[in-house]
Structures are given as C-alpha cells and as structure tokens.
Design an enzyme around this catalytic site. Structure first.
Site, mmCIF file in Angstrom:
data_model
loop_
_atom_site.group_PDB
_atom_site.id
_atom_site.type_symbol
_atom_site.label_atom_id
_atom_site.label_comp_id
_atom_site.label_asym_id
_atom_site.label_seq_id
_atom_site.Cartn_x
_atom_site.Cartn_y
_atom_site.Cartn_z
ATOM 1 N N ALA A 8 0.856 -1.190 0.000
ATOM 2 C CA ALA A 8 0.000 0.000 0.000
ATOM 3 C C ALA A 8 0.893 1.241 0.000
ATOM 4 O O ALA A 8 2.101 1.143 0.216
ATOM 5 C CB ALA A 8 -0.890 0.019 1.237
ATOM 6 N N LYS A 9 0.321 2.366 -0.246
ATOM 7 C CA LYS A 9 1.040 3.628 -0.081
ATOM 8 C C LYS A 9 0.036 4.720 0.216
ATOM 9 O O LYS A 9 -1.119 4.645 -0.228
ATOM 10 C CB LYS A 9 1.800 3.975 -1.373
ATOM 11 N N GLY A 10 0.474 5.724 0.970
ATOM 12 C CA GLY A 10 -0.373 6.861 1.260
ATOM 13 C C GLY A 10 0.315 8.143 0.858
ATOM 14 O O GLY A 10 1.542 8.166 0.663
#
Ligand code: NAD
Length: 415
Positions: A105-107
């Site tokens: 994931a990445k934010g």
C-alpha cells in the site's frame, strides 16, 4: 530514443513482463494490476493564522494476498492518486520478494511539509488518521514514514489511532524508539542496499574493498548505504544532497560526513573534498552508483552518460523504464528497488513483530536477521536471472508476482 514512461506505466510494464514469463492468465493479471481499495479524502486543517486549508490525502491499498497492507505515507506537493498507486504496487512486490508477511500500500498528502509549522503538520496528520482509521489496523494496513514524513509523524498517527482503538504501537512502523520503534529500522534500507550491492560486486568478479562508490542523496537511505559500503572497505568517492555534491577520489570520510548531516549540515560543508555538479555525480567513473534520493533521476536523456558498472536503486524507481533498457543493453547490472531498498520493510516487519510480542530486540539481532533476509532475497533473484538469462529487475518481478499470484489462487480470492 526510447521515451520515459510514468512510474505507474513502468510498474505495470514490469508486472506484464512477469505475467508473460510465468504464463499467467489475463484474469490473474487484472487482479494483480488493480488496487484492491483506494481512498481519497479532503483534509481541512486550521492553519496557525486562523485560516482553513483543505489538503488532499490518499491511500492506495494495492494487494493484501500475503498479509496486511504495508507502505509509507508521503507528504509531497506532487503526491496524487496515480503516483500513490504506483508506489503501492511496488510495495506489494517488495514485500513478496523479501518474503515478509505483508501486502502493499502507499499513502500520500499533496502538501509541501516545509511550508507548514510543526503544529500544523500535527493537525494535518491527525486529520489524515481520523479519515483513514477504519481501513488501518495491525492486521489490516500498517503505515510507515516516506518522503516528507518521519518518526514524529508516526508518533502522531499512533496517538490519534490509539485515542479511538486503544494503545496500539503496531499500527505504524518507523516510530520513535520510546514508543516501540525498532533499533536499526532507520538505517535498514540503506544497510540492506549495501548488503545486496556488495553481493552484486562479488558476482561481477570484484570485491567491495576494490570498489569505488558514488551515492546520490545523503538522507536516511543514502547515508546508511554509504556507511555500510565504507564499513565493507569500499572507497566512497562522491556523495550529494539536494544542495550539491562533493568528491574525493581518495575516498570520503563517511563517519565524519554523518556527523555533519546529523547536526543539520550539508555535504558541501565537508572540507576534505572538492565540489561537484549534482548531475555529474551520476556520470562518474565508479564501480557502484547508488541513487538514493528521488525517482526518475536516470532517464532516457542521461542513461548513456552513466559509467558505473553496477547501479543499486536505493530510492524507488530512480531509473526510468526507458533508461533501464538502455543500461541493461549496455551491460550495466541494476539491482532493482524492490530488492535494493527492501531492508526498510524487512525491518518494519521486525518492528511490527516486536510490537505484537511486546518484546524488544537488540540491534545485533535486527542487523543479523536483516542481512539474512536481504541475502535470501538476492539469492532467489540471482538464481531466477541466471535461469532465465534476464535482468535482476525482470527476475525480481518474476519471483514476486509468482508468490503473490500463488497466494491469490490458494485463497480462492476471486469471487
Ligand atoms: P530523506 O529525505 O531522508 O533523504 C533524501 C536525501 O536526498 C536528502 O539528502 C536530500 O537532500 C537528497 N536529495 C533530494 N533531492 C536530491 C537531488 N535532486 N539530488 C541529490 N540529492 C537529493 O529520504 P530517504 O528516507 O533517505 O528516502 C530516499 C529514497 O529512498 C526515496 O525514494 C524513498 O521513497 C526511498 N525509500 C526510503 C525508505 C525509508 O525507509 N527511508 C525505504 C525504502 C525506500
């Protein structure tokens, strides 16, 4: 001349290459390429002057077949959904290749953190956490720092998340030691890059202590990579930061440079070296080049200038796909990002495991286990590359995509 594609297109092209060589079906390709969940939020924050600014925040949860989503949060003016999605995908392949029990994931938040005061950043981070907490969790999605965020940012997330869910150190990694952070976590991506870099040097028929090294970026990753190469006897001849580069062909005193950086100085403050143009560092005659700053620094435009024999991608996607083709064709060995900087997520896994067990490891244990994981990831990649006669990047994606697709099949994830 080949054209540079976007990071997202480049990442999808790497997945497609693996899908083809593994003989996977189109249906599986769709599951591998599509993010499983994405959230985009408006983040209203009261600024110190009393006005309200609304920032845009993102979380792209790409794939959780092998475990909870895992990936950093980036505060950068260019953060957007496409870019966050590309970085989230890279995390899926990185965790699979390193064989840690996470997905990817990445934010991101579209903001220049240097323009905000500490209290404004604190409020922004709490707002982001409150908007996302329902999709985060120790067994759901575990953020970490990335560009523009830090251990302090993780402490704010942990505090805000804990105000709803109770004390939960394992909700973030890369947090301060006082709150359950792991010894060795900050240095791990750079140390890991140097470990696999040294393996590539040996496979090229040389040894680290006969090698010259140039490092772009002297932050968390670059400084630790330079230090570990130095500790292995390599001659680190050039380093840079955003303000400039320096060179000393007799070798730089990396511990002394670390002292300068730790006290807030620039690498150009170091006396025992000559100034060098930042771009010229990438074209230096050296054995190992470690780009450890930002993405897209080696492109179709400057790839033919590179004279290093080995490139170790400390940063994420510092070499564009078009540049990769040119360099591999020219005989340059590239240790790809999903292998080279996986030490960060490996040490995050150790931190998460320590938090769950409420038991802290000593630094020696962290480094020993890290080196073991990095060597195993290098071995499996090199074996695949030798078997198929392709690049290390191609081999790394083959191994990672194979592991993720196998898990999707075993789970019978497709409804
Ligand atoms: P950082 O902010 O600590 O350091 C970045 C360094 O790069 C600084 O020294 C900065 O001055 C320098 N820099 C920026 N632009 C530059 C330019 N144009 N030329 C030369 N130097 C420049 O960041 P970091 O944590 O070391 O991350 C660096 C890269 O590694 C990023 O791509 C990040 O996504 C990736 N990465 C970081 C981690 C981690 O855990 N820190 C893990 C995996 C990958």
């Amino acid at each position: 001349m080949p054209q540079d594609s976007s990071m997202l297109d480049g990442t999808i092209a790497s997945i497609d290459g693996a899908v083809r060589s593994l003989g996977l079906e189109d249906d599986m390709r769709s599951v591998l390429v599509e993010p499983w969940r994405e959230i985009q939020v408006g983040l209203p924050v009261r600024m110190d002057d009393g006005n309200v600014r609304v920032f845009r925040g993102y979380r792209s949860q790409h794939n959780a077949a092998r475990g909870p989503y895992k990936g950093g949060i980036r505060y950068h003016p260019n953060a957007d959904l496409d870019h966050t999605r590309a970085l989230g995908m890279l995390m899926t392949w990185k965790t699979a290749l390193a064989d840690v029990p996470f997905g990817g994931a990445k934010g991101g938040v579209s903001v220049d953190p240097r323009e905000l005061s500490t209290s404004e950043l604190n409020r922004l981070t709490r707002r982001y956490t409150m908007s996302m907490h329902h999709v985060l969790g120790v067994n759901r999605d575990i953020p970490a720092p990335d560009l523009g965020t830090s251990a302090q940012t993780m402490a704010w997330i942990m505090d805000a998340y804990g105000s709803i869910h109770g004390h939960t150190p394992g909700i973030v990694t890369g947090k301060p030691i006082e709150l359950g952070g792991s010894l060795g976590r900050a240095e791990a991506p750079g140390r890991g890059a140097a470990v696999v870099g040294c393996r590539a040097v040996v496979d090229s028929g040389s040894t680290p202590d006969q090698s010259t090294v140039a490092v772009q970026g002297f932050g968390a990753v670059g400084a630790a990579a330079a230090q570990t190469m130095f500790d292995n006897g390599a001659k680190v001849i050039a380093v840079s930061d955003v303000d400039g580069a320096i060179i000393n062909t007799n070798g730089l005193d990396i511990p002394a440079l670390q002292e300068i950086a730790k006290n807030g100085g620039k690498v150009s403050d170091f006396d025992d070296a000559d100034a060098l143009d930042n771009d010229a560092l990438l074209a230096l005659d050296c054995d190992v080049l470690i780009p450890a700053a930002i993405e897209d620094v080696i492109t179709a435009q400057n790839a033919t200038d590179v004279r290093a024999k080995i490139i170790v991608e400390g940063a994420n996607r510092p070499v564009t796909s078009a540049a990769d083709d040119i360099l591999v064709e020219g005989g340059v060995t590239i240790v790809p990002d999903i292998l080279a900087n996986a030490g960060g997520v490996v040490a995050s896994y150790f931190e998460w495991a320590q938090n769950i067990q409420v038991f802290n490891w000593e630094l020696e244990r962290v480094n020993l286990e890290l080196d073991k994981k990095m060597n195993e990831a290098y071995d499996v990649t090199k074996t695949q590359a030798d078997r198929n006669g392709g690049s290390l990047r191609k081999a790394a994606f083959d191994v990672a995509v194979s592991r993720v697709s196998e898990t999707i099949k075993i789970r019978s994830y497709v409804g």
